[in-house]
Structures are given as structure tokens and as C-alpha cells.
Design a protein around this motif. Structure first.
Motif, PDB file in Angstrom:
ATOM      1  N   ASN A   1      -0.783  11.462   4.259  1.00  0.00           N
ATOM      2  CA  ASN A   1      -0.657  10.755   2.991  1.00  0.00           C
ATOM      3  C   ASN A   1      -0.766   9.246   3.168  1.00  0.00           C
ATOM      4  OD1 ASN A   1      -0.336  13.111   1.615  1.00  0.00           O
ATOM      5  ND2 ASN A   1       1.882  12.934   1.319  1.00  0.00           N
ATOM      6  N   LEU A   2      -0.125   8.734   4.208  1.00  0.00           N
ATOM      7  CA  LEU A   2      -0.190   7.298   4.455  1.00  0.00           C
ATOM      8  C   LEU A   2      -1.613   6.855   4.756  1.00  0.00           C
ATOM      9  CD1 LEU A   2       1.152   4.564   4.878  1.00  0.00           C
ATOM     10  CD2 LEU A   2       1.667   5.245   7.253  1.00  0.00           C
ATOM     11  N   GLN A   3      -2.323   7.650   5.558  1.00  0.00           N
ATOM     12  CA  GLN A   3      -3.709   7.292   5.856  1.00  0.00           C
ATOM     13  C   GLN A   3      -4.568   7.315   4.582  1.00  0.00           C
ATOM     14  OE1 GLN A   3      -5.018   6.211   8.832  1.00  0.00           O
ATOM     15  NE2 GLN A   3      -6.776   5.763   7.518  1.00  0.00           N
ATOM     16  N   ALA A   4      -4.328   8.344   3.750  1.00  0.00           N
ATOM     17  CA  ALA A   4      -5.082   8.417   2.494  1.00  0.00           C
ATOM     18  C   ALA A   4      -4.724   7.265   1.565  1.00  0.00           C
ATOM     19  CB  ALA A   4      -4.798   9.753   1.809  1.00  0.00           C
TER      20      ALA A   4
ATOM     21  N   PHE B   1      -6.187   2.161  -0.863  1.00  0.00           N
ATOM     22  CA  PHE B   1      -5.886   0.740  -1.037  1.00  0.00           C
ATOM     23  C   PHE B   1      -7.102  -0.115  -0.702  1.00  0.00           C
ATOM     24  CE2 PHE B   1      -4.569  -3.243   1.022  1.00  0.00           C
ATOM     25  CZ  PHE B   1      -3.946  -3.877  -0.039  1.00  0.00           C
ATOM     26  N   GLU B   2      -7.833   0.294   0.335  1.00  0.00           N
ATOM     27  CA  GLU B   2      -9.002  -0.479   0.752  1.00  0.00           C
ATOM     28  C   GLU B   2     -10.048  -0.532  -0.357  1.00  0.00           C
ATOM     29  OE1 GLU B   2      -9.434  -2.247   3.415  1.00  0.00           O
ATOM     30  OE2 GLU B   2      -7.495  -1.701   4.296  1.00  0.00           O
TER      31      GLU B   2
ATOM     32  N   LEU C   1      -5.175   1.748  -5.030  1.00  0.00           N
ATOM     33  CA  LEU C   1      -3.718   1.694  -4.966  1.00  0.00           C
ATOM     34  C   LEU C   1      -3.261   0.303  -4.562  1.00  0.00           C
ATOM     35  CD1 LEU C   1      -3.006   5.097  -3.159  1.00  0.00           C
ATOM     36  CD2 LEU C   1      -2.818   4.607  -5.610  1.00  0.00           C
ATOM     37  N   THR C   2      -1.949   0.091  -4.626  1.00  0.00           N
ATOM     38  CA  THR C   2      -1.382  -1.220  -4.307  1.00  0.00           C
ATOM     39  C   THR C   2      -0.602  -1.157  -2.996  1.00  0.00           C
ATOM     40  OG1 THR C   2       0.708  -0.790  -5.454  1.00  0.00           O
ATOM     41  CG2 THR C   2      -1.145  -1.613  -6.788  1.00  0.00           C
ATOM     42  N   ARG C   3      -0.158  -2.354  -2.563  1.00  0.00           N
ATOM     43  CA  ARG C   3       0.664  -2.425  -1.353  1.00  0.00           C
ATOM     44  C   ARG C   3       2.013  -1.721  -1.558  1.00  0.00           C
ATOM     45  NH1 ARG C   3      -1.166  -5.461   2.670  1.00  0.00           N
ATOM     46  NH2 ARG C   3      -2.854  -6.964   2.290  1.00  0.00           N
TER      47      ARG C   3
END
Length: 480
Positions: free
Chosen positions: A162-165, A170-171, A175-177
């Protein structure tokens, strides 16, 4: 159906919904190893063998006593007026004493010893049940903690993905920070939970080694427990009739009544038959004819004693025995209370855990469906990353609660059987040879009267665990 039949069949409880490798170890295997080599159990058997010896010790007071004595003396200085004192002498005596009547002390002492042997047998049953209950708990702890480690490991892996996705989205500005921070926080928390779960698994495996003597290997889900009662009243009724701790307390209470009779016997007359033979040789030191140098004698008779006053000792001994008998009465009531409370508590815990299992199954199903829906809704922008993280966390909590409830239900059920007196070796039908029978040693020693009799030097029966490898948190089961 007896528990021995249940433990031997192939049907198993679907604990944790995990598959098991073919070379798995069963609960019956673990109980068999503990039965053969657990030091608490082997030590209790040795204690019971020592208890058996109280019977021949008590019986020895009713048997003939034969003794011999010998001495040699030198008269280094004689009175100047003594012309018949010998310079030296050697003598020997042989005495046989046969008790005839001792006021009932011996007979009641033997009865008390026999009754305490019976109490010891019940105590040994209780020790078996206690050890087996601990083994079952340790067995289920390992299964539960392996499942929790697996669930937490899978959760950490999912959160890593999930974090990688989240980073990828984000890139591209999707999504946001804040979403990244939320995913990072949940992953860090999951990794922390995983480390705690792994430590708990290691602790459970070491506890298993402590009880069983060997490391756990691919533990199978346990079989269903048989003959569990339909109500707490039924459970208490069976427990009061069969619980070994309660039976042992009742035997101790009976033995204490015999002790009162033993104390009362100290006020009664005693009668023994006595035979004695003596030989004395003055070794030529009398200075008279050769026939005067040797003296022999033999006596046979009865010896009786009638206590008249003993300073109040018999009365104190009787009162003391009565007080101890009163103590055993109160102790038996205390044990009965404890058995009733333990039985009812185990029944309530078992029933409650079954209800928790039912609720947790529903929660797992609902949370699984919810997670799938949240992920689908997130893909079209209707749900946030935090919603997914929360759904995943709720599913994990429900899964952990389910496996914990399954463990608790089985342990409580077995504890209930133990409280009912239905969880000892005779009920389990363990493999590995003939079950230990404490009456064999009792029958072997109760009639022995040879003073120089002894058993072989004691050797350890329990196995040491110092050479077992330190345990790790690696799981051995795979998902279906």
C-alpha cells in the motif's frame, strides 16, 4: 464416547483455518511425550512410591524384632578384697520380642498409611490432569501465536505494498503527502505489532519445550473435545463425584480419623512375648575350675506395660489428632468449594468463548467484505487511503480475536474436563506403552520385611531441555 477415542480419530477442529503439513505433530503426541518425560509428573510418581513405603513402615511395628549384642571387657584394676572378679570376659545376647497387643496403635497406623496411599493415588491423578491441561494450553498457544504472526506478517506486507502504491500515486499527483504519512505510520505500527507477535510465539514455543521436552513441529489443529456437559449443574455433579483433588482430600480426612485411634492407643496396656538367650565366657580369668569359666542362660516370658500417668502426653496427642482431623474436614470443604468454582468458571469461559468465536467469524466475514468495498470505492475516488487503512486494521483485529477465541474455547473446554476428573492418562488413551500404574509398586513393597532390601540407584526419567535449540518466530503453516 471417551476422550481416548476422540484423540485418536482424524477429525479435527478447524482452528485458525490453516492447512497442516503431512509430517505434523498431534496433540496426542504432545500429551504422550509429557506423560512419559515431564519432570513434574515423573517426580510425583516417585513421591507416591515413597508414600507407599509408609505401609511397611507401619506394619513393621506389628512384626517380631530380633536383635543380638556382644561385648568384651578387661578389668584393668580389681579391688584387693575381690577374689572372684574376672580379669576379662566376653559375652553375647540374643533377644526376640513379639508384639501381641499394642492397644490398636499398629492396626490403625496401618489403616492410616493405606488410606494415605489411596489419597496419593488421587493426587497423582490430579497432577496428571494439571500437567495435561498445561500441555494443552501450551499447544494451543503455539498454534494461536503462529497464526497471529502469520496474520501480522501478511498485514505488514500488504501495508508495504500500500505504501509503495501510495508513493506511486503521489508521484502522479493523485495523492498527498498526508496519505503517504498515514501509510508510513500504519506500516510502522504493523511492524511493531509483528515484532511483539514474534516474541510471543518464541515464548509459547519455549513454554511448550518446558512442558513436553521437545520443540513443537508443525502442530496439527486439535480434535474436538468429547462429553462436554450441557449445563454447569451437570458439570458440577460430575466434578464432585470424580475430581481427584476432592477424592484425595476425602481420603486424607479418613486417614486423620485413624490417627485419633492411634493416639488413643497410647493410654492402653501393651503386651509382648520375650525370649532371650545369653552366653558369657570369662576366658580363664576366674582362676577356678574350667567349667566355671562359661555361663549360659535362656529366658522366655511375657512382658506387659500398663500406663498409669504420663504427664498428660496421651491427652495432648489425642487432642492434637482431633484438631488435625478437624483441619482435614475443613480442607475437604475448601477443596470442594474450589472444585465447584473452577468447574463453573471453566464452563462459563468455554461457553463465552464459543459465542466469541461465532461473533468473530461474523466480524471477519463482514470486515473482509468491507475492505473489498472500500478498495473498490477508493479506486473511483469515493474513499481515502485512511479508509483503506482503517478497514485493513479492523479486519486484522477481527482475525486475531477469532484465533484467540478458538484457543480460549479449547483450553477452557479441556480445563472443564479436567475439573470433572475426565482428563487423566486413563481417559486419554496415550500411545507409547503401558500406562503407569501406582498400585504395582504398592503391591510390590507392602509385604517386604527384609531389612537389607533396596531398589536400584535412582536414574533420571524426565528429559533435559538444555540441548534443544533456541526457538525462532518462523511459522511452519501455510494458508489454504
Amino acid at each position: 464416547m471417551r476422550l481416548t477415542h476422540i484423540l485418536g480419530i482424524g477429525a479435527s477442529l478447524a482452528v485458525l483455518a490453516l492447512a497442516t503439513p503431512a509430517s505434523a505433530e498431534t496433540l496426542r503426541d504432545a500429551l504422550g511425550k509429557a506423560y512419559a518425560h515431564n519432570p513434574t509428573l515423573t517426580g510425583a510418581r516417585a513421591a507416591q512410591r515413597a508414600n507407599d513405603e509408609n505401609v511397611p513402615l507401619a506394619r513393621a511395628d506389628a512384626l517380631p524384632n530380633l536383635g543380638a549384642s556382644a561385648d568384651y571387657t578387661e578389668n584393668v584394676k580389681r579391688s584387693s578384697t575381690s577374689f572372684t572378679s574376672p580379669f576379662r570376659s566376653a559375652s553375647a545376647d540374643l533377644t526376640l520380642r513379639v508384639p501381641i497387643y499394642q492397644g490398636g496403635a499398629v492396626a490403625n497406623g496401618i489403616r492410616a498409611a493405606d488410606t494415605r496411599v489411596a489419597a496419593g493415588v488421587e493426587t497423582l491423578r490430579a497432577t496428571e490432569a494439571s500437567v495435561f491441561s498445561a500441555v494443552v494450553a501450551a499447544y494451543m498457544d503455539v498454534i494461536r501465536d503462529e497464526a497471529i504472526v502469520k496474520l501480522n506478517r501478511e498485514n505488514a506486507n500488504v501495508l508495504g505494498v500500500n505504501l509503495q502504491a501510495t508513493n506511486d500515486r503521489f508521484e502522479v499527483g493523485d495523492l498527498t503527502r498526508t496519505d503517504i504519512a498515514q501509510s508510513q505510520a500504519r506500516l510502522a505500527l504493523a511492524q511493531s505489532d509483528l515484532q511483539t507477535a514474534e516474541a510471543n510465539l518464541i515464548s509459547s514455543r519455549e513454554r511448550y519445550i518446558h512442558l513436553v521436552g521437545e520443540p513443537p513441529v508443525n502442530l496439527e489443529p486439535p480434535p474436538a473435545l468429547p462429553n462436554l456437559p450441557a449445563s454447569p449443574d451437570e458439570a458440577v455433579g460430575i466434578a464432585v463425584a470424580n475430581n481427584p483433588d476432592l477424592k484425595a482430600a476425602e481420603k486424607q480426612r479418613e486417614a486423620a480419623r485413624y490417627d485419633i485411634r492411634v493416639a488413643e492407643a497410647s493410654r492402653l496396656p501393651r503386651l509382648s512375648a520375650v525370649a532371650q538367650g545369653g552366653y558369657t565366657n570369662f576366658l580363664g580369668s576366674l582362676g577356678t575350675s574350667q567349667t566355671d569359666q562359661v555361663s549360659t542362660q535362656a529366658i522366655v516370658g511375657l512382658q506387659g506395660t500398663i500406663p498409669l500417668f504420663q504427664g498428660g502426653r496421651p491427652g495432648a496427642q489425642v487432642r492434637q489428632a482431633q484438631a488435625r482431623s478437624s483441619q482435614t474436614i475443613e480442607q475437604s470443604i475448601a477443596v470442594e468449594r474450589e472444585v465447584v468454582a473452577q468447574t463453573r468458571a471453566s464452563y462459563a469461559s468455554w461457553k463465552s468463548s464459543l459465542q466469541v468465536i461465532e461473533s468473530s467469524n461474523a466480524a471477519v466475514s463482514a470486515n473482509t467484505l468491507s475492505l473489498e468495498g472500500v478498495r473498490a470505492e477508493n479506486s473511483v475516488g469515493n474513499r481515502t487511503i485512511l479508509d483503506i487503512l482503517n478497514a485493513e486494521q479492523e479486519l486484522l483485529i477481527a482475525q486475531v480475536q477469532l484465533v484467540s477465541a478458538q484457543r480460549n474455547a479449547y483450553v477452557a473446554g479441556f480445563s472443564l474436563l479436567a475439573a470433572m476428573g475426565k482428563a487423566e492418562a486413563a481417559d486419554l488413551g496415550l500411545d507409547g506403552g503401558t500406562l503407569y500404574d501406582p498400585t504395582i509398586n504398592y503391591n510390590r513393597v507392602k509385604g517386604r520385611i527384609w531389612d537389607f532390601d533396596k531398589d536400584p540407584a535412582p536414574l533420571p526419567v524426565a528429559t533435559r531441555t538444555v540441548d534443544t535449540p533456541a526457538q525462532n518466530p518462523e511459522t511452519t503453516q501455510t494458508s489454504k
